[in-house]
Design a protein around this motif. Structure first.
Motif, PDB file in Angstrom:
ATOM      1  N   TYR A 109       0.845  -1.196   0.000  1.00 54.78           N
ATOM      2  CA  TYR A 109       0.000   0.000   0.000  1.00 54.78           C
ATOM      3  C   TYR A 109       0.879   1.244   0.000  1.00 54.78           C
ATOM      4  O   TYR A 109       1.746   1.405   0.851  1.00 54.78           O
ATOM      5  CB  TYR A 109      -0.935  -0.002   1.209  1.00 54.78           C
ATOM      6  CG  TYR A 109      -1.934  -1.124   1.153  1.00 54.78           C
ATOM      7  CD1 TYR A 109      -3.065  -1.002   0.351  1.00 54.78           C
ATOM      8  CD2 TYR A 109      -1.744  -2.300   1.852  1.00 54.78           C
ATOM      9  CE1 TYR A 109      -3.991  -2.037   0.261  1.00 54.78           C
ATOM     10  CE2 TYR A 109      -2.657  -3.342   1.769  1.00 54.78           C
ATOM     11  CZ  TYR A 109      -3.775  -3.196   0.975  1.00 54.78           C
ATOM     12  OH  TYR A 109      -4.683  -4.220   0.890  1.00 54.78           O
ATOM     13  N   LEU A 110       0.649   2.110  -0.976  1.00 57.21           N
ATOM     14  CA  LEU A 110       1.442   3.323  -1.114  1.00 57.21           C
ATOM     15  C   LEU A 110       0.899   4.463  -0.267  1.00 57.21           C
ATOM     16  O   LEU A 110       1.578   5.464  -0.064  1.00 57.21           O
ATOM     17  CB  LEU A 110       1.509   3.740  -2.582  1.00 57.21           C
ATOM     18  CG  LEU A 110       2.073   2.670  -3.525  1.00 57.21           C
ATOM     19  CD1 LEU A 110       2.028   3.167  -4.960  1.00 57.21           C
ATOM     20  CD2 LEU A 110       3.487   2.277  -3.120  1.00 57.21           C
ATOM     21  N   ASN A 111      -0.334   4.314   0.198  1.00 58.72           N
ATOM     22  CA  ASN A 111      -0.901   5.246   1.165  1.00 58.72           C
ATOM     23  C   ASN A 111      -1.673   4.405   2.187  1.00 58.72           C
ATOM     24  O   ASN A 111      -1.839   3.205   2.007  1.00 58.72           O
ATOM     25  CB  ASN A 111      -1.761   6.321   0.501  1.00 58.72           C
ATOM     26  CG  ASN A 111      -2.829   5.770  -0.401  1.00 58.72           C
ATOM     27  OD1 ASN A 111      -3.142   4.589  -0.412  1.00 58.72           O
ATOM     28  ND2 ASN A 111      -3.418   6.640  -1.201  1.00 58.72           N
ATOM     29  N   ASP A 112      -2.116   5.006   3.231  1.00 59.95           N
ATOM     30  CA  ASP A 112      -2.756   4.268   4.319  1.00 59.95           C
ATOM     31  C   ASP A 112      -4.252   4.116   4.048  1.00 59.95           C
ATOM     32  O   ASP A 112      -4.982   5.107   4.045  1.00 59.95           O
ATOM     33  CB  ASP A 112      -2.525   5.000   5.642  1.00 59.95           C
ATOM     34  CG  ASP A 112      -2.924   4.177   6.853  1.00 59.95           C
ATOM     35  OD1 ASP A 112      -3.732   3.242   6.704  1.00 59.95           O
ATOM     36  OD2 ASP A 112      -2.423   4.484   7.946  1.00 59.95           O
ATOM     37  N   PRO A 113      -4.735   2.891   3.824  1.00 62.42           N
ATOM     38  CA  PRO A 113      -6.163   2.681   3.542  1.00 62.42           C
ATOM     39  C   PRO A 113      -7.086   3.170   4.658  1.00 62.42           C
ATOM     40  O   PRO A 113      -8.257   3.423   4.424  1.00 62.42           O
ATOM     41  CB  PRO A 113      -6.277   1.163   3.385  1.00 62.42           C
ATOM     42  CG  PRO A 113      -4.906   0.696   3.083  1.00 62.42           C
ATOM     43  CD  PRO A 113      -3.980   1.658   3.765  1.00 62.42           C
ATOM     44  N   ARG A 114      -6.542   3.327   5.850  1.00 61.80           N
ATOM     45  CA  ARG A 114      -7.357   3.837   6.966  1.00 61.80           C
ATOM     46  C   ARG A 114      -7.511   5.350   6.912  1.00 61.80           C
ATOM     47  O   ARG A 114      -8.345   5.917   7.605  1.00 61.80           O
ATOM     48  CB  ARG A 114      -6.730   3.429   8.299  1.00 61.80           C
ATOM     49  CG  ARG A 114      -6.696   1.906   8.497  1.00 61.80           C
ATOM     50  CD  ARG A 114      -5.863   1.539   9.683  1.00 61.80           C
ATOM     51  NE  ARG A 114      -4.478   1.909   9.371  1.00 61.80           N
ATOM     52  CZ  ARG A 114      -3.437   1.668  10.146  1.00 61.80           C
ATOM     53  NH1 ARG A 114      -3.617   1.075  11.308  1.00 61.80           N
ATOM     54  NH2 ARG A 114      -2.233   2.011   9.793  1.00 61.80           N
ATOM     55  N   GLU A 115      -6.690   6.013   6.080  1.00 62.10           N
ATOM     56  CA  GLU A 115      -6.689   7.478   6.050  1.00 62.10           C
ATOM     57  C   GLU A 115      -7.230   8.077   4.752  1.00 62.10           C
ATOM     58  O   GLU A 115      -7.391   9.286   4.670  1.00 62.10           O
ATOM     59  CB  GLU A 115      -5.267   7.991   6.293  1.00 62.10           C
ATOM     60  CG  GLU A 115      -4.734   7.635   7.672  1.00 62.10           C
ATOM     61  CD  GLU A 115      -3.323   8.134   7.891  1.00 62.10           C
ATOM     62  OE1 GLU A 115      -2.744   8.765   6.977  1.00 62.10           O
ATOM     63  OE2 GLU A 115      -2.783   7.873   8.985  1.00 62.10           O
ATOM     64  N   ILE A 131      -7.125   4.675  -2.714  1.00 62.95           N
ATOM     65  CA  ILE A 131      -6.081   3.756  -2.255  1.00 62.95           C
ATOM     66  C   ILE A 131      -5.158   3.419  -3.429  1.00 62.95           C
ATOM     67  O   ILE A 131      -5.610   3.075  -4.517  1.00 62.95           O
ATOM     68  CB  ILE A 131      -6.689   2.462  -1.676  1.00 62.95           C
ATOM     69  CG1 ILE A 131      -7.499   2.781  -0.426  1.00 62.95           C
ATOM     70  CG2 ILE A 131      -5.592   1.451  -1.354  1.00 62.95           C
ATOM     71  CD1 ILE A 131      -8.279   1.606   0.127  1.00 62.95           C
ATOM     72  N   LEU A 132      -3.868   3.532  -3.201  1.00 63.57           N
ATOM     73  CA  LEU A 132      -2.856   3.198  -4.202  1.00 63.57           C
ATOM     74  C   LEU A 132      -2.115   1.942  -3.731  1.00 63.57           C
ATOM     75  O   LEU A 132      -1.605   1.893  -2.611  1.00 63.57           O
ATOM     76  CB  LEU A 132      -1.875   4.341  -4.382  1.00 63.57           C
ATOM     77  CG  LEU A 132      -2.468   5.658  -4.866  1.00 63.57           C
ATOM     78  CD1 LEU A 132      -1.400   6.741  -4.876  1.00 63.57           C
ATOM     79  CD2 LEU A 132      -3.076   5.494  -6.244  1.00 63.57           C
ATOM     80  N   THR A 133      -2.068   0.947  -4.602  1.00 63.61           N
ATOM     81  CA  THR A 133      -1.464  -0.332  -4.244  1.00 63.61           C
ATOM     82  C   THR A 133      -0.576  -0.823  -5.372  1.00 63.61           C
ATOM     83  O   THR A 133      -0.952  -0.753  -6.546  1.00 63.61           O
ATOM     84  CB  THR A 133      -2.562  -1.394  -3.992  1.00 63.61           C
ATOM     85  OG1 THR A 133      -3.509  -0.872  -3.074  1.00 63.61           O
ATOM     86  CG2 THR A 133      -1.975  -2.673  -3.441  1.00 63.61           C
TER      87      THR A 133
END
Length: 54
Positions: A23-29, A35-37
């Motif tokens: 995950y390139l960014n936090d899915p919780r945020e 979401i970037l994966t």
């Protein structure tokens, strides 16, 4: 990821190891559509596979 597995199968490839998601960014945020994966998968070309029979 479904498209990736379809492409692999359609092009004579086979997964040869574990598949990992980074995950390139936090899915919780972030929102779900932001979401970037990156997906990592080891594969080999089954068209070049030589099977030996004994």
């Amino acid at each position: 990821m479904k498209k990736m597995f379809s492409w692999i199968a359609e092009n004579g490839k086979m997964i040869s190891g574990p598949v990992r998601e980074v995950y390139l960014n936090d899915p919780r945020e972030v929102n779900p559509d932001e979401i970037l994966t990156e997906i990592y998968a080891l594969w080999f070309d089954t068209r070049n596979l030589i099977l030996k029979q004994e």
